[in-house]
Scaffold this active site. Structure first.
Site, PDB file in Angstrom:
ATOM      1  NE  ARG A  27      -2.735  -0.097   0.460  1.00 38.32           N
ATOM      2  CZ  ARG A  27      -2.392  -0.722   1.582  1.00 38.32           C
ATOM      3  NH1 ARG A  27      -2.305  -2.038   1.607  1.00 38.32           N
ATOM      4  NH2 ARG A  27      -2.151  -0.042   2.675  1.00 38.32           N
ATOM      5  NE  ARG A  31       0.656  -2.138  -2.088  1.00 36.27           N
ATOM      6  CZ  ARG A  31       0.820  -2.254  -0.797  1.00 36.27           C
ATOM      7  NH1 ARG A  31       1.984  -1.969  -0.257  1.00 36.27           N
ATOM      8  NH2 ARG A  31      -0.153  -2.665  -0.032  1.00 36.27           N
ATOM      9  NE  ARG A  40       5.962   6.322  -6.982  1.00 35.33           N
ATOM     10  CZ  ARG A  40       5.971   5.641  -5.844  1.00 35.33           C
ATOM     11  NH1 ARG A  40       4.900   4.985  -5.443  1.00 35.33           N
ATOM     12  NH2 ARG A  40       7.058   5.602  -5.093  1.00 35.33           N
ATOM     13  CG  ASP A  76      -0.042   7.708   1.923  1.00 43.18           C
ATOM     14  OD1 ASP A  76       0.000   8.188   3.087  1.00 43.18           O
ATOM     15  OD2 ASP A  76       0.152   6.512   1.686  1.00 43.18           O
ATOM     16  CE1 TYR A 151       1.357   4.716   9.758  1.00 40.66           C
ATOM     17  CE2 TYR A 151      -0.660   5.790   9.028  1.00 40.66           C
ATOM     18  CZ  TYR A 151       0.202   4.707   9.002  1.00 40.66           C
ATOM     19  OH  TYR A 151      -0.096   3.622   8.219  1.00 40.66           O
TER      20      TYR A 151
END
Length: 346
Positions: A27, A31, A40, A76, A151
């Protein structure tokens, strides 16, 4: 590609001598960077993952900011699921949400193989990145079948994975069919990335720490092994990573990767004894350490490097992804420390 082959990252993956320990961060593209948040702004995650220009820019941002030894493709793990028609979204603060969870055979049988035409943006972005990165390796990645299955079955993130385990324990044939289809899709997606030019791949099995060793060996390992075997002939380094997998490290090594990622719960010198010979290790500073005073970060990073020297090859990383509020300047300082301290020890 020949220059990339001689990079410290690729050499460490292959357990060859390096002048310093390579470092990259899970990562690292994302973010925690203000430039990422600006790019973004107003763009949903899955849209960002399907725009080649945005993928290239976000992937390059941490390479510009830090002296990392590899870039990680911005995407992702649910992108290939979306590409083959699964109705899902990534909700801020929640994660992937599946509108119609998979609970029966009819739903499983709707999962199809992935083709390059399903993900043209991936190929285009990788072509652009390889040209921009030059001698810096690009790591491609995919989600492993267990994590994707979780998921799909739960409908989103889960603490207990109760529906997932209910299928695994109670409907083993259906579970095997689901896992097999997800393994095939993952193989297809990794092949697209490798053929487009990535220098290495990482298989993320983020939630597989929820199962014990026996269940892993019987219900998970064959499918992960199938993936690593299918891409072996490409000759790119293969990394396998999961969270909370201290009891599974040996089995994860058996799955066939060249590098086993270790989270922060198991010291690297202990991980060496759990993973079969012939593997490099990646990790494993606790991401939360980066919020401590610098002297603590430095002491813990040096400890990771010391323990990492017991492995046949070592790539420095965090034990999981960079946390959103991490100070980018600390990551830059940590990267430099890893390079300087490891070079001094050689």
């Amino acid at each position: 590609m020949a220059v990339v082959e001689e990079s410290v990252f690729v050499r460490a993956c292959r357990r060859l001598p390096v002048q310093h320990t390579p470092v990259w961060f899970m990562r690292q593209a994302g973010r925690s960077l203000p430039e990422y948040l600006r790019v973004r702004e107003g763009v949903p995650m899955l849209e960002a993952c399907a725009r080649p220009d945005m993928i290239v820019e976000i992937t390059l941002q941490p390479v510009r900011r830090y002296a990392v030894d590899a870039a990680i493709f911005f995407s992702d793990i649910v992108v290939p699921l979306k590409a083959i028609g699964v109705d899902l979204d990534i909700k801020p603060g929640v994660g992937p949400v599946i509108s119609d969870p998979i609970r029966d055979r009819a739903a499983v049988e709707r999962l199809r193989r992935l083709t390059p035409d399903d993900v043209p943006f991936t190929t285009e972005a990788i072509h652009g990145l390889v040209g921009e990165l030059g001698s810096t390796p690009l790591i491609g990645f995919a989600g492993a079948p267990f994590t994707l299955a979780s998921y799909l079955i739960e409908g989103g993130p889960s603490k207990n994975h109760d529906h997932t385990k209910a299928m695994m324990y109670g409907e083993p044939d259906l579970w095997a069919e689901l896992m097999d289809r997800l393994a095939d899709m993952t193989i297809d997606y990794l092949r697209v990335q490798i053929e487009a030019g990535v220098s290495a791949i990482q298989l993320f099995d983020s939630w597989v720490g929820a199962v014990g060793p026996q269940d892993y060996r019987e219900a998970v390992l064959p499918h992960s092994r199938k993936i690593f075997k299918a891409i072996e002939s490409y000759g790119v380094p293969r990394i396998h990573f999961g969270v909370g997998t201290g009891e599974l490290l040996g089995l994860m090594g058996e799955a066939g990767a060249d590098v086993v990622g270790v989270d922060w719960r198991v010291p690297l010198d202990e991980a060496v004894s759990r993973v079969e010979p012939g593997k490099a290790l990646q990790g494993n500073l606790d991401p939360a350490i980066l919020f401590a005073p610098w002297e603590v970060v430095e002491q813990r990073a040096r400890d990771v490097l010391t323990r990492g020297r017991t492995a046949e090859g070592h790539i420095f990383n965090l034990g999981h992804g960079v946390l959103p509020s991490t100070d980018p300047d600390v990551l830059a300082r940590l990267t430099d420390l890893v390079h300087e301290a490891s070079a001094a020890d050689r």
